[in-house]
Design a protein around this motif. Structure first.
Motif, PDB file in Angstrom:
ATOM      1  N   GLU A 169      31.975 -52.791 112.620  1.00  0.00           N
ATOM      2  CA  GLU A 169      31.250 -53.526 113.645  1.00  0.00           C
ATOM      3  C   GLU A 169      31.562 -52.949 115.033  1.00  0.00           C
ATOM      4  N   MET A 170      32.830 -52.580 115.231  1.00  0.00           N
ATOM      5  CA  MET A 170      33.201 -51.926 116.501  1.00  0.00           C
ATOM      6  C   MET A 170      32.450 -50.606 116.650  1.00  0.00           C
ATOM      7  N   GLY A 171      32.408 -49.845 115.548  1.00  0.00           N
ATOM      8  CA  GLY A 171      31.706 -48.565 115.582  1.00  0.00           C
ATOM      9  C   GLY A 171      30.245 -48.745 115.968  1.00  0.00           C
ATOM     10  N   ARG A 172      29.614 -49.745 115.366  1.00  0.00           N
ATOM     11  CA  ARG A 172      28.197 -49.995 115.668  1.00  0.00           C
ATOM     12  C   ARG A 172      28.012 -50.482 117.086  1.00  0.00           C
ATOM     13  N   SER A 173      28.778 -51.546 117.454  1.00  0.00           N
ATOM     14  CA  SER A 173      28.494 -52.210 118.738  1.00  0.00           C
ATOM     15  C   SER A 173      28.895 -51.339 119.924  1.00  0.00           C
ATOM     16  N   LEU A 174      29.877 -50.453 119.718  1.00  0.00           N
ATOM     17  CA  LEU A 174      30.303 -49.582 120.821  1.00  0.00           C
ATOM     18  C   LEU A 174      29.608 -48.223 120.758  1.00  0.00           C
ATOM     19  N   GLY A 175      28.689 -48.068 119.815  1.00  0.00           N
ATOM     20  CA  GLY A 175      27.924 -46.809 119.738  1.00  0.00           C
ATOM     21  C   GLY A 175      28.785 -45.615 119.384  1.00  0.00           C
ATOM     22  N   LEU A 176      29.768 -45.833 118.502  1.00  0.00           N
ATOM     23  CA  LEU A 176      30.687 -44.738 118.178  1.00  0.00           C
ATOM     24  C   LEU A 176      30.163 -43.831 117.054  1.00  0.00           C
ATOM     25  N   MET A 177      29.088 -44.274 116.339  1.00  0.00           N
ATOM     26  CA  MET A 177      28.520 -43.437 115.278  1.00  0.00           C
ATOM     27  C   MET A 177      27.335 -42.683 115.869  1.00  0.00           C
ATOM     28  N   LYS A 178      27.537 -41.407 116.090  1.00  0.00           N
ATOM     29  CA  LYS A 178      26.489 -40.629 116.757  1.00  0.00           C
ATOM     30  C   LYS A 178      25.428 -40.176 115.766  1.00  0.00           C
ATOM     31  N   VAL A 179      24.175 -40.357 116.153  1.00  0.00           N
ATOM     32  CA  VAL A 179      23.065 -39.868 115.325  1.00  0.00           C
ATOM     33  C   VAL A 179      23.138 -38.342 115.254  1.00  0.00           C
ATOM     34  N   GLY A 180      23.020 -37.803 114.072  1.00  0.00           N
ATOM     35  CA  GLY A 180      23.046 -36.351 113.913  1.00  0.00           C
ATOM     36  C   GLY A 180      24.424 -35.801 113.625  1.00  0.00           C
ATOM     37  N   GLU A 181      25.427 -36.696 113.639  1.00  0.00           N
ATOM     38  CA  GLU A 181      26.784 -36.260 113.289  1.00  0.00           C
ATOM     39  C   GLU A 181      27.051 -36.654 111.836  1.00  0.00           C
ATOM     40  N   PHE A 182      27.637 -35.767 111.054  1.00  0.00           N
ATOM     41  CA  PHE A 182      27.872 -36.044 109.642  1.00  0.00           C
ATOM     42  C   PHE A 182      29.328 -35.792 109.301  1.00  0.00           C
ATOM     43  N   LYS A 183      29.956 -36.811 108.697  1.00  0.00           N
ATOM     44  CA  LYS A 183      31.375 -36.706 108.334  1.00  0.00           C
ATOM     45  C   LYS A 183      31.548 -36.931 106.838  1.00  0.00           C
ATOM     46  N   PRO A 184      31.460 -35.838 106.058  1.00  0.00           N
ATOM     47  CA  PRO A 184      31.662 -35.968 104.620  1.00  0.00           C
ATOM     48  C   PRO A 184      33.144 -36.096 104.276  1.00  0.00           C
ATOM     49  N   LEU A 185      33.405 -36.633 103.120  1.00  0.00           N
ATOM     50  CA  LEU A 185      34.778 -36.912 102.696  1.00  0.00           C
ATOM     51  C   LEU A 185      34.810 -37.073 101.179  1.00  0.00           C
ATOM     52  N   TRP A 186      35.788 -36.461 100.535  1.00  0.00           N
ATOM     53  CA  TRP A 186      36.037 -36.757  99.119  1.00  0.00           C
ATOM     54  C   TRP A 186      37.078 -37.859  99.035  1.00  0.00           C
ATOM     55  N   VAL A 187      36.761 -38.945  98.379  1.00  0.00           N
ATOM     56  CA  VAL A 187      37.768 -39.954  98.064  1.00  0.00           C
ATOM     57  C   VAL A 187      38.201 -39.708  96.622  1.00  0.00           C
ATOM     58  N   VAL A 188      39.499 -39.575  96.411  1.00  0.00           N
ATOM     59  CA  VAL A 188      40.003 -39.185  95.086  1.00  0.00           C
ATOM     60  C   VAL A 188      41.059 -40.168  94.603  1.00  0.00           C
ATOM     61  N   ASP A 189      41.504 -39.966  93.367  1.00  0.00           N
ATOM     62  CA  ASP A 189      42.579 -40.782  92.784  1.00  0.00           C
ATOM     63  C   ASP A 189      42.252 -42.265  92.769  1.00  0.00           C
ATOM     64  N   PHE A 190      41.087 -42.572  92.270  1.00  0.00           N
ATOM     65  CA  PHE A 190      40.720 -43.986  92.050  1.00  0.00           C
ATOM     66  C   PHE A 190      41.565 -44.568  90.918  1.00  0.00           C
ATOM     67  N   PRO A 191      41.728 -45.887  90.882  1.00  0.00           N
ATOM     68  CA  PRO A 191      42.328 -46.498  89.698  1.00  0.00           C
ATOM     69  C   PRO A 191      41.399 -46.306  88.495  1.00  0.00           C
ATOM     70  N   LEU A 192      41.982 -46.297  87.302  1.00  0.00           N
ATOM     71  CA  LEU A 192      41.171 -46.156  86.096  1.00  0.00           C
ATOM     72  C   LEU A 192      40.536 -47.492  85.727  1.00  0.00           C
ATOM     73  N   LEU A 193      41.336 -48.556  85.848  1.00  0.00           N
ATOM     74  CA  LEU A 193      40.886 -49.867  85.367  1.00  0.00           C
ATOM     75  C   LEU A 193      40.945 -50.894  86.493  1.00  0.00           C
ATOM     76  N   GLU A 194      40.069 -51.863  86.400  1.00  0.00           N
ATOM     77  CA  GLU A 194      40.073 -52.993  87.321  1.00  0.00           C
ATOM     78  C   GLU A 194      40.272 -54.259  86.505  1.00  0.00           C
TER      79      GLU A 194
END
Lengths: 589, 589
Positions: free
Chosen positions: B409-434
């Protein structure tokens, strides 16, 4: 690279001396004295592995334990082979294995994983994942992928946009049966799976997409004949602001590109043939032009010569089979007579005239026609000594079809269809409507959205059934080697003409509105002239590879009862699922 | 060329003097004294037409009759414009029209066909074919096509084979609900539409296809949230003989290629983050890295200082919002407190500390923590004068999620997410079971075919729930700008390990065999190690275009009740259809 530095089709003489890692399946294993050779296989090829009992006895003994289809990963050194195998891309080298690991064992496969297998159809369907390991099947699937990407690259390069149309649409009783999908969120209502994206692609033309294509699954709940599948794939295309000529030239160019880019074959310009000519000369709306035997009508020549069979029928016609007179015995001709009399063909009998090399004529109707009369027939066909004329008689449409079948049988049995030869053909000027005696109504020969030929639009208003039967459609089929590869038409883009066509097809105004109101509505908001085509992608794959079954080009096909033997589908679902869908089973035996 | 020599985006100053033929839609018409100007539109652009009342009064008067969205074809001569329009590719020229023909009229459209339209959502869905004429929507569809072909070209170039897997498969109760399809030929039995081709792509690896992909429709019968569709598209991929590293590098390269080839954007190497780190620092398993506000735990610093709220909870944590202290009023902070207390977020309250530029500190917990203590917090965050610290407290998992939402919400309301900027990320090591408290059983976090981390395989045999909860999966997600774009895993390829996983997930042996026996059977015939990924293609299109709704990238989307408003599907089917399927409706209101 945990598992491999190279694949099994990659190493060459230039790699000799390099340490490599390979993974794959044990295709074959041979023990020759102190050496054990294993052929290691993956999608890309086969590489020979060597284990030396003298150098590393333990390793070699472990290698001798490996069964067929075990998955292993090995490390070793590339060496030049003493006896090279020129039939194999990697045949100059082998790998002296330093160590290996079994990644997975394998039970003995239920059939041999070789080009020629000992597995029957059903067994291979049940273990399709093993059948797909066999090179001919795997190569079919790889070919299909290549054909699809070449189709996309080409159509993209000429401005077509691939648009995904929905799979959950509305059932329309016209045409084949729909597969339906109950909607949980809308109890009592059903989606249908599309038999084709026809209406959606027309709406895309109304929306100005201009050039659309899609390689897309379509669905038909038909009683399956030997080579039909409930789900099949089309290359579906549509263009706005085009006439027939532009459509034909565009997709002739696509077809040429596909043959060129996947088979290296340059096709010449495609000839065109009227539907009526195709029927009269080939007894089929998809003539196989790989051999030039043609049907000739004989009514004028044979009538009123005292042979009652010919005199009382609507049509007499025949084909001239070249250079078989000396070769065919009476027994052969008897067999052929039986062949045309089978219920699948349905001819009453077969008349023949054999023109022997010595000038004599042998015929089943010699009593009624003298040699001179029969030589006149031969002239009529443009035939010569050594040929045999085969004649059928009866109702015209049926007899032409029977002659068409007989013609194809000659092509097959005399080896006249050469493997690797391709004869494309546009069949044009189809009738718009087909009269069905049983239901006493017209059906659309192509589909209800097909435009009539421009000259015939005014005749759409006629109420004379004969006039309506003779209406020509602006429709066309692409035929290659006697197989229908594609079909399409210029479409109606005018609401009132579409309405008139629905009227002719026996739709009530309410039915037309309920089923296709969205399309007729769209025609009122500036629908451009448009037309298109759909290719049977499975069939195209098969024809390009000189094969008759589409099943071999489908990774996971279904059998003749629509069953996937591997996953065992369809299957029962739970009571909870049925309850949620507000459904109950009834009248099950 | 019956309808056009050029399209409406093609003509340039170099074409001046040429006679041309154009076809398209009337976008706009203006009468200026003796001249009438018409903007003619097609997919490719807009070309200005001119009619001169003095030169050809009849023609000009007929042109003045043309309404918006009429489809016309014109012939004329390309001329240089006196007042050029540099904003338009064809802006240097106009066409002096010699004659034209109306190809189709149009009723007045129900909304304006402009970039910004006056049509509401439902109206635009109902007339989707007109909505698709609007340039932003049409460009989305064209972008999608380009993205698909670039995906295919790239994957083909690195050895992937596109294989079509079946749509008529078997229902498996695990996971989301299936859409089912009654089989007429197998009464009482049903196919299911695939939620993904998961098992088939694994079988293709068993069959040695080595590298598979498919851009494919998948189906889920879910209660639709705002941005879900019952049918959606995946880029589905699988590779044999790979470890996680090779999968990540392969699809990182694909993603880079897609951004480069469609947007001209070069992405840097994708960072990687553990699932646990993502939750602790971003309160989400799909962190948006376009702004660097991070969550910090405060338990150690704030506990046992006499503030009961902090003392009794499991977790206290906060974020430091830069440079807003002077800007935020008490009213703003009250609003923010209300925001976190909304049921969608669910926080009990919000603690803040404002670090004013003059060195003073204002806080909602000033009574319990003196300025010095709060400055210590600021140091802990690495913050500075002018920042505001926002703190939430409660159960750890919930509070982290709430902080994650607050951060966004801070990112949105303060305009911190710039249009045209892309931040990819691999999230790894998830749990196997929930663990699911309600049903008192484990669910697969990814799906039941996901392999555990190699180090954790032995722990699969444990019966200790805590040990099992901590099992890590060899799974990974690709996240871009806070959206999950893709997810995948290394799969189990060993029958006994797969069986153990089904045991842990509460499948009886019979259920496992009935539903997935074909896959476990396949593992016994030399299944290679394999893994893969599936991209949400609709979502990828939206994220690459900085848009939040996937619906705008689907040609014919459904609404929130799964209904296609244009064709009005789903719908009732006939009694005959139900009879043939042995089905009866029940319990309808």
């Amino acid at each position: 690279m945990t598992y491999r530095s190279h694949h099994c089709g990659e190493l060459r003489i230039a790699d000799v001396g390099n340490k490599v890692k390979l993974s794959g399946w044990v295709q074959k294993s041979r023990d020759l004295g102190g050496l054990t050779f294993i052929d290691l296989r993956d999608r890309y090829g086969i590489t020979q592995l060597v284990f030396n009992l003298d150098t590393d006895a333990d390793l070699c003994r472990r290698a001798r334990e490996l069964g067929r289809e075990y998955v292993i990963t090995i490390e070793g050194t590339v060496c030049e082979r003493s006896s090279k195998n020129p039939a194999r891309a990697t045949g100059d080298i082998e790998i002296i294995v330093k160590n290996f690991k079994v990644l997975n064992a394998s039970k003995v496969p239920p059939f041999t994983i070789e080009d020629e297998t000992d597995g029957g159809d059903e067994l291979r369907m049940r273990y399709r994942y093993l059948d797909l390991r066999r090179s001919p099947v795997q190569q079919n699937i790889v070919f299909r992928s290549k054909l699809a990407i070449e189709t996309r690259k080409y159509l993209d390069s000429v401005g077509f946009v691939e648009v995904e149309t929905p799979f959950l649409i509305k059932s329309t009783p016209e045409g084949a049966r729909d597969f339906v999908v109950p909607s949980r969120m809308n109890p009592g209502e059903f989606y249908a799976l599309p038999q084709s994206p026809q209406t959606f692609k027309q709406l895309l033309m109304v929306s100005g997409l201009d050039r659309y294509f899609q390689i897309v699954k379509c669905f038909r709940d038909e009683d399956l004949r030997s080579d039909r599948q409930p789900e099949f794939t089309q290359i579906d295309c549509e263009m706005a602001f085009v006439d027939r000529e532009e459509v034909l030239m565009t997709f002739e160019a696509l077809t040429k590109h596909l043959f060129q880019s996947t088979l290296g074959i340059e096709l010449p310009a495609f000839p065109r043939m009227d539907y009526s000519e195709a029927l009269e000369q080939y007894g089929s709306d998809k003539p196989d032009l790989r051999f030039d035997i043609k049907i000739h009508p004989l009514n004028e020549i044979v009538k009123d010569k005292g042979f009652a069979v010919f005199d009382k029928v609507e049509y007499v016609g025949g084909i001239c089979v070249p250079a078989v007179a000396e070769q065919w015995s009476n027994k052969d001709l008897k067999k052929l007579t039986e062949w045309v009399q089978r219920p699948q063909i349905g001819a009453r009998g077969l008349v023949y005239s054999k023109f022997q090399e010595d000038g004599s004529v042998k015929s089943s109707v010699g009593k009624f026609f003298d040699d001179e009369a029969q030589r006149q027939w031969l002239n009529h066909f443009g035939g010569k000594k050594g040929d045999v004329i085969l004649i059928l008689a009866g109702e015209k449409d049926k007899t032409l079809k029977q002659l068409g079948e007989l013609r194809l049988e000659m092509g097959r049995s005399l080896g006249l269809m050469k493997v690797g030869e391709f004869k494309p053909l546009w069949v044009v000027d189809f009738p718009l409507l087909e009269w069905d005696e049983d239901s006493n109504r017209f059906y659309a020969m192509h589909h209800p959205f097909t435009a009539p030929a421009t000259e015939d639009i005014a005749k759409m208003e006629s109420t004379d059934r004969t006039v309506l039967k003779n209406l020509r459609a602006n429709a066309y089929d692409l035929v290659i080697n006697g197989a229908e590869i594609g079909g399409g038409s210029i479409r109606i883009h005018d609401r009132s003409l579409q309405q008139r066509n629905f009227d002719l097809l026996g739709f009530s105004r309410e039915e037309a509105e309920e089923q296709f109101g969205f399309l007729m509505g769209a025609f009122e908001y500036g629908a451009p002239p448009h037309g298109g085509i759909a290719f049977g992608f499975d069939r195209l794959c098969a024809v390009m590879n000189n094969q008759s079954s589409i099943r071999d080009f489908i990774a996971f096909p279904k059998n003749n009862t629509g069953r996937d033997l591997m996953i065992d589908a369809p299957a029962r679902v739970s009571e909870e699922q049925l309850d949620e869908l507000h459904l109950e089973l009834k009248n099950l035996k």
